[in-house]
Each structure stands twice: as C-alpha cells, then as structure tokens.
Design an enzyme around this catalytic site. Structure first.
Site, PDB file in Angstrom:
ATOM      1  N   ASP A 182       0.976  -1.095  -0.038  1.00 52.08           N
ATOM      2  CA  ASP A 182       0.000  -0.023  -0.004  1.00 52.08           C
ATOM      3  C   ASP A 182       0.844   1.153  -0.091  1.00 52.08           C
ATOM      4  O   ASP A 182       1.640   1.564   0.979  1.00 52.08           O
ATOM      5  CB  ASP A 182      -0.852  -0.035   1.278  1.00 52.08           C
ATOM      6  CG  ASP A 182      -1.779   1.192   1.215  1.00 52.08           C
ATOM      7  OD1 ASP A 182      -1.411   2.161   1.080  1.00 52.08           O
ATOM      8  OD2 ASP A 182      -3.000   0.845   1.406  1.00 52.08           O
ATOM      9  N   HIS A 183       1.070   1.885  -1.236  1.00 51.25           N
ATOM     10  CA  HIS A 183       2.190   2.822  -1.278  1.00 51.25           C
ATOM     11  C   HIS A 183       1.956   4.003  -0.112  1.00 51.25           C
ATOM     12  O   HIS A 183       2.890   4.844  -0.049  1.00 51.25           O
ATOM     13  CB  HIS A 183       2.260   3.544  -2.751  1.00 51.25           C
ATOM     14  CG  HIS A 183       1.184   4.315  -3.014  1.00 51.25           C
ATOM     15  ND1 HIS A 183      -0.052   4.078  -3.551  1.00 51.25           N
ATOM     16  CD2 HIS A 183       1.296   5.994  -3.005  1.00 51.25           C
ATOM     17  CE1 HIS A 183      -0.579   5.345  -3.783  1.00 51.25           C
ATOM     18  NE2 HIS A 183       0.000   6.566  -3.408  1.00 51.25           N
ATOM     19  N   HIS A 245      -5.806   2.883   1.134  1.00 54.69           N
ATOM     20  CA  HIS A 245      -4.738   4.138   1.923  1.00 54.69           C
ATOM     21  C   HIS A 245      -5.452   4.544   3.141  1.00 54.69           C
ATOM     22  O   HIS A 245      -4.737   5.004   3.901  1.00 54.69           O
ATOM     23  CB  HIS A 245      -4.485   5.059   0.691  1.00 54.69           C
ATOM     24  CG  HIS A 245      -4.334   4.411  -0.690  1.00 54.69           C
ATOM     25  ND1 HIS A 245      -3.418   3.495  -0.603  1.00 54.69           N
ATOM     26  CD2 HIS A 245      -4.464   4.879  -1.900  1.00 54.69           C
ATOM     27  CE1 HIS A 245      -2.942   2.994  -1.981  1.00 54.69           C
ATOM     28  NE2 HIS A 245      -3.791   3.827  -2.674  1.00 54.69           N
TER      29      HIS A 245
END
Ligand code: BG6
Length: 485
Positions: A182-183, A245
């Site tokens: 999950d950036h 996010h």
C-alpha cells in the site's frame, strides 16, 4: 538505527511493460542503486506477455528513466544495459512458468547470484491468482535463497475475493514471504504518525476520548480518472482509496502502542482497530460522482463523459463516511473519512480537533468551536504538521486569537523521497512492517462489506467544488463539521 544491508538478488517484475514499472519501480531501483542500497550484482528481470528481446526492453526502460529522472539521465542507459533483462511469458501455462524458471536459473548461474528472488506482481487484480499459482506450480515459491512476493493493490474486490486470494497465496507461499503493498505506508508523513505519537509522550496523553473531539482523514485529488476508466469503473473511490490508503492511515492514527517495534506487533495493533470499528449503515455514507466543472480555471468533463466511462455509470468518485471505534481509547469519538477526485486541489491530511477546556475564562463554548485547538497532520503535497492554538493578542484588552505553529519537512530536510523507494528497499531487506498482513486486508474488507453490498444512491458534485453538500450533513448529523483546512 541504519537499515540492514540487502543481499544480492534477482528482482523479477511481472507486468514489466506497464506504467507502474516504467514510472515508479525503475526510478526507485535506479535511485537505490545510486545509493548502494540495491546491491551490486543484483539484476532486474522484466516479465510481460510481449515477445521482446533484452535490447528492446532496455531501450524503453532507459527512455522511461530519462523522463522520470531527467536530472540524472546520464547514468540511465548504463544502468539498464548492465542490470535489466526481459522475458516474454507468452504462454501462461505450467510449461510457460517452467521455462521462466529455466531463464531465472540461467541468469543466476551466469551472474553468480545465489538464488535470492523478489517477484513483484505489478499486475491487474485478476492476474494475481494465476501468477501465484504459476510460480508455485513451477517450484518458484522456494528457491536456493530467500523468495519474496510483492502484491500490488487492489487485493480483492470484497471480503470473499480477498479471502480467496489469500487462500491461493497461502497454498504456495508462507505469509512471511508475502508483501501486500500500500504505497501510502511508504510515505514519510504516514510513517511519522507512529513517531509523532509514540516518541512524544505529551501527544499520547491527549490522544484519547477525554481530549479528542473528532478525527477526520481527507485524501482529496484534483485529478480525474486519467485514462484509467477501465479499472476505475470496476473500482470506485471505496475500493480505490478508502479500503486501503485511507484505512491504513486510520489504523495508524487510532492504534495502541505496539509491544515492540516489529512487524507483527505493529500489525496486530492495526488489526485491532479495524475489529473495533462499529458496523457501518447506509446513513453513515455519502457516495458522490463529479459532473462537469472547472479546476484551476480549466473546464473539465464530468465523470460520465470521460473516455471509457459508461454514460449511466454509478461508480462513485467521492466517498465520505463516519464511523466509531468502540474501544477504551476511542468510544464515542467520531472518525470522519473522505476522499474524492476532481476536488479543487490535492491535499491529504489528518485533522485532530481537541475538546474545549472544561472551564473557560476567555471564550464560551460556541466561540471555541469556531476555531478549536487542532492538530493537522499534512501528508501531501505539504508534508509536516500544524498546530492551531489560542493566544492572547497583545494589549490591554483581553482578546484571544487562534495562532498556527508549523513544521514542514521541506523546510528542514528538503524534498522527501518517493514512497515506492522505501517500500522496495524494505522488501529487499525483508522487513514487512509497512506491508499489509492477510488478516488486516480481510478485516478492512469486512468493515466496508455492508456498504459494498448495499451501495447508497449516488449524489452529484461539480468538478472543482468541495464535493457533495450531503457530506456536510453527514457530519452535522453527529453534531460536528469538517474543518475548513
Ligand atoms: C492510487 C489510486 O492507489 O493512489 C489512484 O489508484 C490515486 O486513483 C493514487 O490517484 C493517489 O496516490 P497519491 O500518492 O498521489 O496520493
């Protein structure tokens, strides 16, 4: 504490001709090599369906690097020539994967690599299961060294599909080999949430239902779907941003201190937050879609007019929701989450609003509520935090005014690196703290299952506006309002 050094390895990217590889992964690997963090001798093997040769793939990779990092373009061709290889997986069959294994072993022998492997699945959701099975079937799940698999988002479309994908993954790999990315967790400002909370005792003592009035998490974008209609039409804001996010940020804001700073203790605490969230109902959600409007003076089309979007689409491009976390720390404190595309500007932030003093000599309750004490954690594009608090305006008269104290990372440290770089480095050293564990991903799908299964009717907002008006009512329904900044 410096990060441990990574061991030389083969970095295999599935979906190597795609946007993610060319725009994010290659620049991250290049920069890590420049810093000596992608160890010398390690190689990159791009895998995709197209039958390309190494030379052609190196040329396009070098071109991508040059446009991604124009200031360091000179080193790009040499990096690609020495490090990048390509394999066309034209048949995704057992034989195809066995042939891929042959190519991997050949490269490792020729370049004296000891068999440490990273498989990065930069693929669409439907390709994750077959690729994990292909790797497992060809015996690529265990190598002579360590084997790690990175899986991009979205991890499933709902609870059932996420559970099914976890089952496939666990048939072939152990959980500790899996890195669900999950950036947002790679962003310094998101990681700083843990330091800010747990390295500053004064913060923790106010971080609870006694002192906090409300918490809001906003991830606003001015961009539209940017040519990704095919994906976005099947996703929408809930699956694209909230389930992953925004929920990760929520978990870090609300979690208890972990027993130790290791990957499982941190993730245990995040899972507990999700388990404590109260079930969502239809009144807790606003689903919006943008219509034509103006962003920064430029007219933009509505979502239904975007290329590739159905003219009757009911996909949401905006989602706001309110929830409560039923535990000792947060009982009755409202958490408001929202995300949207085509809002006036890009801005991701967490705003924690504090309660009024129990007895106030200077302001009455309603004056305080006009400008309460507030901590704003800026995730992007500004990075840092701001604290709004009351001060006395100098002079004989007793006048109280809100003042903001600011810390912006850029003022102290200059620009922050891209989140992908940090996450890729973590995979190389085998640290999964910033990756999402199987139970965590399932809990977050479980939390949103009621609103995925029974979507509320869509409301519309003009591109460039602050989103649907009903999002304000959602918050007012619980006696609150969104902060203006
Ligand atoms: C991606 C979403 O995961 O995150 C995109 O698929 C979104 O729709 C992007 O634009 C936002 O990322 P960032 O880092 O720019 O906030």
């Amino acid at each position: 504490m410096p990060a441990p050094a990574a061991e030389p390895h083969l970095f295999v990217v599935f979906g190597a001709t795609g946007d993610l590889m060319q725009r994010k992964l290659l620049p991250a690997l290049f920069h890590l090599r420049e810093q000596g963090l992608f160890p010398a001798g390690s190689l990159i093997l791009g895998v995709a369906r197209h039958p390309l040769d190494d030379a052609t793939f190196r040329t396009t990779s070098a071109q991508s690097l040059v446009s991604a990092v124009p200031d360091r373009a000179a080193g790009a061709p040499a990096f690609c020539a020495a490090t990048v290889f390509y394999y066309g997986l034209t048949a995704e069959t057992a034989d195809g994967y066995r042939a891929l294994r042959g190519r991997i072993e050949q490269l490792e022998t020729e370049h004296h690599l000891s068999g440490n492997r990273i498989f990065y699945l930069a693929l669409p959701l439907e390709a994750f299961g077959p690729t994990l099975e292909g790797l497992g079937g060809a015996g690529l799940n265990r190598g002579p060294g360590w084997t790690r698999v990175v899986i991009e988002k979205p991890f499933g479309r709902d609870l059932r599909s996420a559970e099914a994908l976890n089952r496939i993954a666990h048939q072939h790999f152990e959980e500790k080999q899996l890195y669900r990315i999950d950036h947002y967790l790679g962003k310094e400002t998101v990681q700083n949430l843990l330091v800010f909370r747990f390295a500053n005792a004064f913060v923790e003592s106010d971080w609870n239902r006694e002192r906090v009035e409300q918490v809001e998490i906003t991830v606003a974008e001015s961009l539209g779907v940017e040519g990704r209609a095919g994906y976005y039409e099947t996703s929408g804001a809930l699956r694209d941003m909230i389930q992953n996010h925004v929920t990760q940020v929520l978990a870090l804001v609300a979690m208890e201190p972990p027993a130790r700073r290791n990957e499982d203790d941190i993730r245990d605490e995040k899972v507990k937050v999700l388990r404590s969230a109260q079930a969502l109902g239809p009144d807790d959600v606003v689903r919006g879609q943008y219509t034509a409007g103006t962003i920064a003076g430029t007219p933009v089309p509505g979502y239904r007019e975007e290329p590739g979007v159905s003219s009757t689409s009911t996909t949401e491009t905006y989602l706001a929701l309110r929830l409560k976390i039923a535990n000792w720390r947060w009982q009755d404190v409202p958490f408001f989450l929202r995300t949207g595309k085509r809002l006036p500007e890009k801005s991701s932030r967490v705003v924690v609003t504090f309660k009024a003093p129990p007895v106030s000599f200077f302001q009455n309750e309603s004056e305080y509520r006009q400008s309460p004490d507030r901590l704003t954690i800026l995730i992007q594009p500004e990075e840092g935090f701001e604290i709004a608090f009351e001060i006395k305006v100098p002079g004989r008269e007793m006048r109280v005014q809100t003042h903001r104290m600011k810390f912006h990372y850029a003022d102290v440290f200059g620009p922050l690196p891209d989140g992908y770089e940090m996450l890729v480095q973590d995979v190389m050293i085998g640290d999964a703290s910033l990756f999402v564990r199987a139970d965590e991903v399932e809990e977050s799908w479980r939390l949103y299952a009621p609103i995925l299964e029974h979507p509320t009717p869509l409301v519309f907002y003009a591109a460039g506006s602050d989103g649907p008006e009903s999002a304000q009512k959602l918050v007012e329904g619980w006696g609150h309002r969104w902060s203006a900044d």
